[in-house]
Write an enzyme that holds these catalytic residues in place. Structure first.
Site, PDB file in Angstrom:
ATOM      1  N   ASN A 212       0.744   2.735  -5.149  1.00 44.72           N
ATOM      2  CA  ASN A 212       1.447   2.451  -3.894  1.00 44.72           C
ATOM      3  C   ASN A 212       0.634   2.796  -2.652  1.00 44.72           C
ATOM      4  OD1 ASN A 212       4.017   2.376  -2.049  1.00 44.72           O
ATOM      5  ND2 ASN A 212       3.186   4.442  -1.836  1.00 44.72           N
TER       6      ASN A 212
ATOM      7  N   TYR B  99      -6.680  -5.996   6.446  1.00 45.14           N
ATOM      8  CA  TYR B  99      -5.533  -5.668   5.586  1.00 45.14           C
ATOM      9  C   TYR B  99      -5.128  -6.836   4.685  1.00 45.14           C
ATOM     10  CZ  TYR B  99      -0.841  -4.271   4.140  1.00 45.14           C
ATOM     11  OH  TYR B  99       0.277  -3.963   3.397  1.00 45.14           O
TER      12      TYR B  99
ATOM     13  N   LYS C 135      -5.124  -7.182   0.332  1.00 43.65           N
ATOM     14  CA  LYS C 135      -4.004  -7.426  -0.585  1.00 43.65           C
ATOM     15  C   LYS C 135      -4.239  -8.699  -1.405  1.00 43.65           C
ATOM     16  CE  LYS C 135      -1.523  -3.754   0.559  1.00 43.65           C
ATOM     17  NZ  LYS C 135      -1.350  -2.617  -0.363  1.00 43.65           N
TER      18      LYS C 135
ATOM     19  N   THR D 224       8.691   2.231   7.948  1.00 45.63           N
ATOM     20  CA  THR D 224       7.943   3.430   7.546  1.00 45.63           C
ATOM     21  C   THR D 224       6.944   3.734   8.658  1.00 45.63           C
ATOM     22  OG1 THR D 224       6.191   2.159   6.479  1.00 45.63           O
ATOM     23  CG2 THR D 224       8.043   2.782   5.080  1.00 45.63           C
TER      24      THR D 224
END
Ligand code: NAP
Length: 238
Positions: A88, A161, A165, A196
């Site tokens: 994670n 980023y 992924k 978050t």
């Protein structure tokens, strides 16, 4: 073999990782809270224990070979096997004006993001595989993002980023192919857009909602899907 499942969640001290740890704990797993900062790790362990979860902390910086090897040795000694690995831990890298502009990209930023989001997953997975293969129904979940989908390409331009992924998705598919004739099931998940630290808490979904798909993939039956990319709604296009 003791029937209590042992789950390691990386980056479990906060956010979606904490919610995954809590959710797996509520299902009866013993949860190893993988986190790099000792204070944040122990606080998370205390919060999980207060919520009734059988949790313990494991020092884990996914960018460090030594840290990952030590974490595997700790799990070997304390549990002797691993049933679930949730990769994670992830970072976005610096974002300027809401974007990572490919035309001015600092390659050191790319290296840093890849080191955590991709190399970290390979590093942790390979260190943990000997423990995972001792479990009856081992599961690996890689926390990806629809931002890595070359079909969808949602959200802002994030040139470090999003490709991290995409690469993680591709790596997930290669692991699934390599492990196809074993009982190790590997999939990638997207949690949705979750409030978050990662999103400045400016997103519609709760960490618990974001954790749900990872928990589902971590507890798939033996005939569950392999080498896929999923969110709550089902299959995400690559
Ligand atoms: P977060 O709140 O920023 O939490 C990230 C976690 O990763 C923290 O526990 C952090 O630990 C840990 N971490 C970062 N680098 C690490 C390293 N080198 N070693 C060990 N742990 C490390 O982010 P989140 O929103 O929960 O994101 C979790 C995952 O979901 C990430 O992979 C992210 O890409 C993915 N995701 C999130 C969203 C979203 O909307 N939030 C959407 C799609 C995908 P520290 O506290 O020590 O920094």
């Amino acid at each position: 073999m003791n029937d209590t499942k042992i789950a390691l969640v990386t980056g479990a001290n906060k956010g979606i990782g904490f919610a995954i740890a809590q959710g797996l704990g509520a299902l009866g797993c013993t949860v190893a809270v993988g986190a790099r900062d000792e204070v944040r790790r122990e606080q998370a362990v205390e919060r999980l224990r207060a919520a009734g979860v059988d949790a313990f902390g494991v020092a884990l910086d996914v960018t460090s070979d030594d840290s990952v090897a030590a974490a595997a040795a700790t799990l070997e000694q304390t549990a002797g096997r691993l049933d679930v690995l949730v990769n994670n831990a992830g970072i976005a890298g610096p974002i300027d004006g809401g974007t990572q502009d490919p035309t001015t990209l600092d390659l050191d930023v790319v290296r840093t993001v890849l080191d955590t989001n991709v190399f970290g997953v390979v590093r942790v997975t390979n260190a943990m595989l000997p423990l995972l293969t001792r479990a009856r129904s081992p599961r690996i979940v890689n926390m990806s993002s629809t931002m890595g989908s070359l079909t969808l390409q949602p959200g802002p331009v994030l040139a470090a980023y999003a490709p991290s992924k995409s690469l993680l998705n591709s790596v997930t598919a290669q692991y699934a192919r390599r492990l196809a004739d074993t009982n190790v099931i590997v999939n990638a998940a997207c949690p949705g857009f979750v409030a978050t630290d990662f999103t400045g808490f400016n997103a519609p979904r709760t960490p618990e909602q974001g954790a749900a798909i990872a928990i589902r993939l971590a507890t798939l039956p033996d005939d569950g899907p392999r080498g896929g990319f999923f969110d709550d709604a089902g299959v995400i296009p690559w």
